[in-house]
Design an enzyme around this catalytic site. Structure first.
Site, PDB file in Angstrom:
ATOM      1  N   ALA A  61       0.867  -1.189   0.000  1.00  0.00           N
ATOM      2  CA  ALA A  61       0.000   0.000   0.000  1.00  0.00           C
ATOM      3  C   ALA A  61       0.894   1.226   0.000  1.00  0.00           C
ATOM      4  CB  ALA A  61      -0.875  -0.019   1.244  1.00  0.00           C
ATOM      5  N   GLY A 102       0.776  -5.107   0.874  1.00  0.00           N
ATOM      6  CA  GLY A 102      -0.347  -5.146  -0.061  1.00  0.00           C
ATOM      7  C   GLY A 102       0.064  -5.692  -1.411  1.00  0.00           C
ATOM      8  N   GLU A 105      -0.296  -9.294  -1.019  1.00  0.00           N
ATOM      9  CA  GLU A 105      -1.735  -9.573  -0.888  1.00  0.00           C
ATOM     10  C   GLU A 105      -2.427  -9.503  -2.245  1.00  0.00           C
ATOM     11  OE1 GLU A 105      -2.017  -6.589   2.275  1.00  0.00           O
ATOM     12  OE2 GLU A 105      -3.041  -8.119   3.442  1.00  0.00           O
ATOM     13  N   GLU A 125       4.044  -5.493   7.515  1.00  0.00           N
ATOM     14  CA  GLU A 125       3.189  -4.483   8.130  1.00  0.00           C
ATOM     15  C   GLU A 125       3.484  -4.240   9.614  1.00  0.00           C
ATOM     16  OE1 GLU A 125       2.288  -6.662   5.936  1.00  0.00           O
ATOM     17  OE2 GLU A 125       0.867  -5.811   4.518  1.00  0.00           O
TER      18      GLU A 125
HETATM   19  N1  T1G Z   1       4.636   3.281  -0.004  1.00  0.00           N
HETATM   20  C1  T1G Z   1       5.130   4.454  -0.428  1.00  0.00           C
HETATM   21  N2  T1G Z   1       6.459   4.695  -0.614  1.00  0.00           N
HETATM   22  C2  T1G Z   1       7.288   3.689  -0.349  1.00  0.00           C
HETATM   23  C3  T1G Z   1       6.836   2.412   0.107  1.00  0.00           C
HETATM   24  C4  T1G Z   1       5.448   2.242   0.262  1.00  0.00           C
HETATM   25  N3  T1G Z   1       4.914   1.078   0.645  1.00  0.00           N
HETATM   26  N4  T1G Z   1       7.930   1.635   0.275  1.00  0.00           N
HETATM   27  C5  T1G Z   1       9.009   2.383  -0.040  1.00  0.00           C
HETATM   28  N5  T1G Z   1       8.629   3.606  -0.424  1.00  0.00           N
HETATM   29  C6  T1G Z   1       9.496   4.696  -0.870  1.00  0.00           C
HETATM   30  C7  T1G Z   1      10.532   5.089   0.179  1.00  0.00           C
HETATM   31  O1  T1G Z   1       9.945   6.022   1.078  1.00  0.00           O
HETATM   32  C8  T1G Z   1      11.593   5.715  -0.714  1.00  0.00           C
HETATM   33  O2  T1G Z   1      11.076   6.979  -1.107  1.00  0.00           O
HETATM   34  C9  T1G Z   1      11.558   4.853  -1.965  1.00  0.00           C
HETATM   35  O3  T1G Z   1      10.270   4.205  -1.954  1.00  0.00           O
HETATM   36  C10 T1G Z   1      12.620   3.804  -2.008  1.00  0.00           C
HETATM   37  O4  T1G Z   1      12.506   3.091  -0.770  1.00  0.00           O
HETATM   38  C11 T1G Z   1      -2.787  -3.227   2.984  1.00  0.00           C
HETATM   39  C12 T1G Z   1      -1.450  -1.542   4.471  1.00  0.00           C
HETATM   40  C13 T1G Z   1      10.096  -1.818  -0.807  1.00  0.00           C
HETATM   41  C14 T1G Z   1      11.979  -3.120   0.244  1.00  0.00           C
HETATM   42  O5  T1G Z   1       6.241  -1.911   4.588  1.00  0.00           O
HETATM   43  O6  T1G Z   1      10.585  -2.146   2.836  1.00  0.00           O
HETATM   44  O7  T1G Z   1       0.903  -2.732   2.369  1.00  0.00           O
HETATM   45  O8  T1G Z   1      12.939   8.394  -0.216  1.00  0.00           O
HETATM   46  O9  T1G Z   1      14.867   3.500  -0.037  1.00  0.00           O
HETATM   47  O10 T1G Z   1      15.951   0.043  -0.139  1.00  0.00           O
HETATM   48  O11 T1G Z   1      -1.581  -4.859   4.094  1.00  0.00           O
HETATM   49  O12 T1G Z   1      11.152   0.471   0.661  1.00  0.00           O
HETATM   50  O13 T1G Z   1      12.989   7.618  -2.585  1.00  0.00           O
HETATM   51  O14 T1G Z   1      11.271   9.319  -1.850  1.00  0.00           O
HETATM   52  O15 T1G Z   1      13.431   1.728   1.086  1.00  0.00           O
HETATM   53  O16 T1G Z   1      15.075  -0.507  -2.509  1.00  0.00           O
HETATM   54  C15 T1G Z   1       3.802  -2.518   3.510  1.00  0.00           C
HETATM   55  C16 T1G Z   1       8.153  -0.776   2.905  1.00  0.00           C
HETATM   56  C17 T1G Z   1       3.060  -1.226   3.391  1.00  0.00           C
HETATM   57  C18 T1G Z   1       7.376  -2.019   2.517  1.00  0.00           C
HETATM   58  C19 T1G Z   1      12.441  -1.105  -1.153  1.00  0.00           C
HETATM   59  N6  T1G Z   1       5.031  -2.412   2.749  1.00  0.00           N
HETATM   60  N7  T1G Z   1       9.217  -0.536   1.977  1.00  0.00           N
HETATM   61  O17 T1G Z   1      13.667  -0.898  -0.480  1.00  0.00           O
HETATM   62  O18 T1G Z   1      14.219   1.427  -1.320  1.00  0.00           O
HETATM   63  S1  T1G Z   1       1.596  -1.294   4.344  1.00  0.00           S
HETATM   64  C20 T1G Z   1       6.172  -2.096   3.393  1.00  0.00           C
HETATM   65  C21 T1G Z   1      10.374  -1.251   2.049  1.00  0.00           C
HETATM   66  C22 T1G Z   1       0.611  -2.349   3.468  1.00  0.00           C
HETATM   67  C23 T1G Z   1      -1.405  -3.711   3.313  1.00  0.00           C
HETATM   68  C24 T1G Z   1      -0.655  -2.737   4.147  1.00  0.00           C
HETATM   69  C25 T1G Z   1      11.410  -0.839   1.075  1.00  0.00           C
HETATM   70  C26 T1G Z   1      11.458  -1.734  -0.174  1.00  0.00           C
HETATM   71  P1  T1G Z   1      12.144   8.156  -1.475  1.00  0.00           P
HETATM   72  P2  T1G Z   1      13.820   2.440  -0.158  1.00  0.00           P
HETATM   73  P3  T1G Z   1      14.821  -0.018  -1.132  1.00  0.00           P
END
Ligand code: T1G
Length: 694
Positions: A61, A102, A105, A125
């Site tokens: 998400a 997500g 999912e 999450e």
């Molecule tokens: N949403 C928006 N922006 C995101 C993002 C996300 N989910 N994940 C990363 N970014 C942005 C981050 O802020 C950075 O932005 C850029 O992408 C590169 O990230 C319904 C509700 C995917 C493994 O928790 O673990 O889904 O600084 O430097 O090292 O159940 O990002 O460049 O402007 O970390 O290559 C669940 C979180 C969401 C994954 C990539 N997902 N992200 O790592 O790059 S909640 C997460 C990560 C959800 C559902 C629920 C990592 C990555 P900027 P980065 P990276």
């Protein structure tokens, strides 16, 4: 639209295209639904492939939409996944890289899943203080089994796709061209008559589901103190096991809505973005060219120098380690080896890797051996005269363009830069002891420090797995300048009626890893003593309680002398309250005429934390730090501030700056109130009903 739609001989390919990680924001969600409808209505299309462009299938998400109307605007992720599952034509998810939250999912809603080797698969999450909120708690146990699913959800840890081959999650894990494999697979299933398999229709097989769930709850309950999300994951999975998919899904939804509003989730999301925002320096463009760092040198093989060197060799960078005497060099190398041996003993490093790392160190007694280094970090004695000798020598031997970094924790980086003819190449790299363990790195920007030097150091920090925060030049930079006010309040409270154990217990109950007095005994009370002596000379007007000086005058420097604020027993690091120190404190109060009173734990926490917030606000006002989240990252990664409270600035926002201002004004009107000079920005923000973080 953040989604592309193409067709390939009867197969529609829907490609998520929402850089940087295909976050499932509103436009992406809408694009997927539109693509599905288009494919349903095109008789030439027999099957659908859902895939991602760029570096991720989907990172989940779009967390930038959380707590905004877009997050719940239709089509929600639930609607999208239902549309995928309900497609009359088979949907094949082709996962080339990250499929998280997500994103996973979404893939679980598809009829088939094909992954490339090396794709990171996770439901992370809980790291954001929430739980999978789009069916993950119901789908994943049906895809890979109860135990593996609970493990993934509660830890939030990524698993490589090849480890999940044959787990029931993937129909194939390919090493070759994923797109071709996905198209071929889609054509195959497209030729078959439906209905196509849905993960939701599978059973959760487990010999003793109830028993395993209870066992997981007990184990997690102990570990997840202060973090409600992991336990909620277990509750949601249990609801699905007991009452079926749809009831489980409804319960998951309730848990999600509750968790996303919690202060813990707010804090964790703040830290997630704060970590990434810290590497962005407002006036340094993100495409600033960086200098190549292939060869590092470290001056000083003491505790700090050795730890600093380890950071670079851990990242595979060769390090020339310079000392002035052979025995100091030998001692430093022996300590590094000992540290690695301890890691090998824990099974976290292979013996051969130890030797490979040690081989990356070139010990030397000669400055001439530093002439090829691209980055030289000095960690010599914290005295300006010594720094002057080092930097004048570096100016002679270092190659043009080499970055000259000082690990100073208290000295003026501009003065150090002025010892050279290349101040633009000088920067502070303030590591925190133990340097090979602590994540925080304060990057101190001098007046002349070049932008490409900063960009280079920030990128290198990522490589050595540090959280780098840029600080301007001031006494104590960000962290130590704030901790000084924190300690001042702790000492005043001893004078006014508290005792060390009470202060430590109160702030440790708030969540700090260690209270000020246990921390001081660990670091060495003489360190603070030296700083205060300098402070008394520089700022004679600064009012301090002299109680800590009294302690030091008796030689009670802490663990290293067997006694400090607390008593210690040989070989035992337990801090035992000291009757002698308590009596000394009471005696000191009488000497100063202070009327001792009962001080509540709430007051202790307020005065310690708001002392940090107030100084942090001044650091922001002076531009020493560029954003409040940088200050929070310093405290979360370098000073044991509890992660679930988000840092001193976010915590103040949670309390409300109106209340912070009132509390500070109250303390300013009482004993030792002169230490409270309210930061103007707190009053200004409070008046507008705003916080530091927006
Ligand atoms: N949403 C928006 N922006 C995101 C993002 C996300 N989910 N994940 C990363 N970014 C942005 C981050 O802020 C950075 O932005 C850029 O992408 C590169 O990230 C319904 C509700 C995917 C493994 O928790 O673990 O889904 O600084 O430097 O090292 O159940 O990002 O460049 O402007 O970390 O290559 C669940 C979180 C969401 C994954 C990539 N997902 N992200 O790592 O790059 S909640 C997460 C990560 C959800 C559902 C629920 C990592 C990555 P900027 P980065 P990276």
């Amino acid at each position: 639209m953040a989604v592309d739609y193409t067709t390939h001989d009867g197969v529609a390919v829907i490609t998520l295209n929402n850089p940087p990680v295909n976050g499932l924001g509103l436009s992406t969600r809408a694009g997927i639904v539109e693509g599905l409808e288009r494919a349903q209505n095109d008789p030439a299309i027999k099957a659908i492939v859902l895939t991602g462009a760029g570096k991720a299938f989907s990172g989940g998400a779009d967390i930038t939409e959380f707590n905004t109307p877009k997050a719940t605007q239709e089509p929600t992720l639930h609607t999208v996944i239902k549309a995928v599952e309900g497609s009359a034509k088979p949907v094949v998810a082709a996962i080339h890289s990250v499929a998280m939250g997500g994103g996973l999912e979404l893939a679980l809603g598809a009829h088939y899943r094909i992954a490339a080797h090396g794709a990171q698969i996770a439901l992370p999450e809980v790291k954001l203080g929430i739980l999978p909120g789009a069916g993950g708690t119901q789908h994943l146990p049906r895809a890979i089994g109860l135990e593996a699913a609970l493990n993934m959800m509660v830890s939030g840890a990524p698993v490589m796709s090849e480890k999940l081959a044959g787990s029931g999650l993937f129909d194939d894990v390919v090493e070759g061209n994923l797109a071709e494999a996905a198209l071929a697979f889609a054509r195959k299933v497209g030729a078959q008559t439906g209905p196509h398999p849905k993960v939701r229709d599978r059973k959760i097989e487990h010999a003793n589901a109830e028993g395993f769930i209870q066992f997981t709850r007990n184990t997690v309950g102990a570990m997840a103190k202060n973090f409600p999300a992991p336990l909620k994951c277990i509750d949601a999975v249990e609801a699905g096991v007991k009452n079926g998919f749809d009831k489980g899904l409804a319960f998951e939804r309730e848990c999600f809505v509750a968790l996303v509003q919690t202060p813990e989730s707010h804090a964790l999301r703040h830290a997630f973005f704060g970590e990434r925002a810290a590497s962005k320096i407002p006036d340094v463009p993100s495409d600033t060219p960086v200098r190549e760092i292939k060869q590092v040198a470290v001056i000083g093989a003491g505790t700090m120098g050795g730890g600093i060197a380890m950071n670079f060799i851990n990242a595979g960078l060769p390090v020339t380690l310079l000392e002035t005497k052979q025995e100091a060099l030998d001692r430093g190398l022996a300590t590094i080896r000992k540290n690695y041996e301890a890691t090998v003993k824990k099974g976290k490093l292979k013996p051969e890797a130890l030797e490979q790392r040690m081989a990356l160190i070139t010990p030397t007694l000669s400055y001439d051996d530093l002439k090829h280094a691209d980055l030289i970090v000095e960690a010599v004695f914290e005295e300006l005269g010594v720094k002057e000798q080092v930097f004048k020598r570096l100016d002679e031997v270092a190659k043009p363009g080499a970055i000259l970094a000082s690990n100073t924790s208290t000295l003026d980086v501009d003065k150090i830069a002025a010892f050279t003819k290349r101040p633009q190449d000088v920067v502070g790299m303030h590591f925190f002891s133990p340097a090979n363990v602590m994540k925080l790195l304060e990057v101190v920007r001098g007046k002349e420090t070049a932008k490409d030097v900063l960009a280079t150091v920030m990128q290198l920090a990522k490589k050595i797995k540090k959280t780098a925060v840029v600080s301007g030049v001031c006494d104590g930079f960000i962290g130590n300048r704030m901790i000084e006010q924190y300690i001042r309040q702790a000492l005043f409270m001893l004078e006014e009626g508290a005792l060390p154990a009470q202060v430590d217990k109160a702030i440790e109950k708030f969540g700090f890893a260690m209270g000020p007095f246990r921390m001081s005994d660990l670091a060495g009370n003489d360190i603070g003593w030296a700083i205060r002596k300098r402070r008394y000379l520089e700022h004679p007007d600064m009012h301090y309680s002299k109680i800590a000086d009294r302690l030091c005058e008796t030689g009670r420097f802490g663990q290293k002398t067997g006694s400090g604020w607390y008593d210690y027993k040989a070989g035992d690091r337990t801090a035992y309250p000291s009757k002698l120190v308590d009596e000394m404190i009471v005696g000191y109060s009488q000497e100063t005429g202070a009327q001792r009173r009962k001080i509540s734990d709430a007051e202790i926490v307020e005065r310690l934390v708001f002392a940090l917030t107030n100084e942090g606000a001044k650091i922001l006002e002076e531009g020493i730090a560029s954003k409040a989240s940088d200050i929070d990252m310093v405290y979360l990664t370098g000073y044991g501030f509890p992660l679930y409270r988000g840092g001193p600035m976010l915590y103040a926002d949670t309390v409300g700056l109106y209340n912070v201002e009132r509390a500070i004004r109250g303390y300013a009107a009482r004993a030792n109130g002169d230490a409270w000079q309210l930061a103007p920005s707190i009053a200004a923000l409070a008046e507008k009903g705003r916080g530091f973080n927006g």
